[in-house]
Design a protein around this motif. Structure first.
Motif, short mmCIF file in Angstrom:
data_model
loop_
_atom_site.label_atom_id
_atom_site.label_comp_id
_atom_site.label_asym_id
_atom_site.label_seq_id
_atom_site.Cartn_x
_atom_site.Cartn_y
_atom_site.Cartn_z
N LEU A 117 0.87 -0.71 -0.33
CA LEU A 117 -0.03 0.15 0.32
C LEU A 117 0.61 1.19 0.16
O LEU A 117 1.65 1.26 0.92
CB LEU A 117 -0.79 -0.29 1.56
CG LEU A 117 -1.93 -1.27 1.64
CD1 LEU A 117 -1.81 -2.83 2.44
CD2 LEU A 117 -3.31 -0.12 2.25
N PRO A 120 -1.21 7.75 -2.38
CA PRO A 120 -1.89 7.92 -3.89
C PRO A 120 -0.84 8.43 -4.43
O PRO A 120 -0.89 8.70 -5.74
CB PRO A 120 -3.58 9.47 -3.42
CG PRO A 120 -3.31 8.71 -2.08
CD PRO A 120 -2.56 8.14 -1.45
N THR A 184 -6.52 -2.37 4.63
CA THR A 184 -7.93 -1.16 4.20
C THR A 184 -8.45 -1.17 4.92
O THR A 184 -9.03 0.07 5.49
CB THR A 184 -8.03 -1.44 2.63
OG1 THR A 184 -6.89 -2.05 1.91
CG2 THR A 184 -9.25 -1.14 2.38
N GLY A 195 -8.67 6.02 2.01
CA GLY A 195 -7.78 5.96 1.21
C GLY A 195 -6.38 7.15 1.50
O GLY A 195 -6.11 7.14 0.64
N VAL A 198 -3.17 3.22 -0.15
CA VAL A 198 -3.77 2.54 -1.81
C VAL A 198 -3.23 1.61 -2.13
O VAL A 198 -1.94 1.35 -2.35
CB VAL A 198 -4.69 3.32 -2.70
CG1 VAL A 198 -5.26 4.77 -2.47
CG2 VAL A 198 -3.66 3.97 -3.36
N MET A 255 -9.36 -0.87 -2.36
CA MET A 255 -10.79 0.80 -2.32
C MET A 255 -11.59 1.39 -1.41
O MET A 255 -11.81 -0.07 -1.00
CB MET A 255 -10.85 0.71 -3.94
CG MET A 255 -10.78 1.28 -5.35
SD MET A 255 -10.91 1.41 -6.55
CE MET A 255 -10.01 1.42 -7.70
#
Length: 272
Positions: A117, A120, A184, A195, A198, A255
């Motif tokens: 992860l 973003p 997540t 978020g 990700v 997501m």
């Protein structure tokens, strides 16, 4: 008088059946791995795994007792008879220790993806940019051994999931390697930072399954396999309720759910 005697006999039979129920010990991980499993504030084992195993116990007419312990101790207790079963387990884990020890495994109970992860802004930048990889102690990052051996990726270890994700969110690591669904879930529901990180599907990641394992109870493990097949619908419903395989085989893995719902609606609008 006859009715009273019959009542006593029925109560006695019920008590005898309960007393004769065999109890087995399941060794489980002493960690929070939501939504798969965790210990609540009273130390009770909870989650998807508990519900499936309890359902099997009721069907099989047995009792299961859950013994939580550090991950590093679980296999040893399985091999020396300290527990009857271990969950989760996999034939691909710890092969050097397990080889020739007679461990048998159930069918796959639930599938998973372990991967990286990232923030973003780092998404899709390529593995060459992954120079610092955060990792929880005891984990092995599948697909990165060559880069680690060559000094291209440095491992930054931490004690738990919270510390590891914080390293990536504070830019003290370029990414964090973990079970994607669990990481997540933590960001969305516990850390309340949906978020913030990700899943990057372009980076090396691995797929596998969780199994129930045993040395002492191979026949009961066969009954567990039969149970999984016979109750596939009920288990699928539990997977859906807990989200343990949420978007596992889709482009939406990792997501936030609101974004998944939005993208699905957009796709429906643009269908010819």
């Amino acid at each position: 008088m006859k009715l009273r005697i019959i009542g006593w006999l029925s109560a006695g039979l019920l008590y005898t059946n309960c007393a004769l129920a065999q109890t087995y010990v399941v060794g489980v991980e002493e960690q929070s791995f939501q939504p798969h499993y965790w210990q609540d504030e009273k130390g009770e084992y909870r989650g998807f795994a508990r519900e499936v195993l309890d359902l099997f116990a009721r069907e099989a007419g047995i009792e299961l007792r859950y013994q939580a312990m550090p991950i590093s101790q679980l296999t040893r207790h399985l091999l020396n008879g300290g527990v009857d079963f271990k969950y989760p387990d996999s034939p691909h884990w710890g092969q050097d220790v397990k080889q020739g020890k007679g461990i048998v495994y159930s069918q796959a109970l639930v599938d998973y993806v372990d991967g990286v992860l990232v923030e973003p802004s780092r998404l899709g930048k390529g593995v060459e940019r992954l120079q610092r990889l955060a990792l929880v102690d005891g984990w092995t990052p599948g697909g990165y051994q060559v880069r680690i051996a060559a000094g291209q990726t440095q491992l930054i270890r931490s004690g738990d999931l919270r510390q590891m994700l914080r390293l990536a969110m504070r830019d003290e690591a370029d990414g964090a390697y973990y079970n994607v669904v669990v990481a997540t879930y933590y960001l969305d529901n516990i850390r309340a930072r949906p978020g913030a990180l990700v899943f990057d599907p372009a980076l090396p990641h691995s797929r596998g399954s969780f199994h129930l394992s045993s040395v002492r109870q191979p026949q009961l493990l066969q009954r567990f396999d039969q149970f999984l097949s016979a109750h596939a619908g009920a288990i699928a419903a539990l997977k859906e309720r807990y989200g343990v395989e949420a978007n596992l085989n889709s482009e939406y893995l990792g997501m936030e759910q609101w974004k998944v719902d939005f993208l699905k609606r957009q796709k429906e609008k643009h269908k010819p």
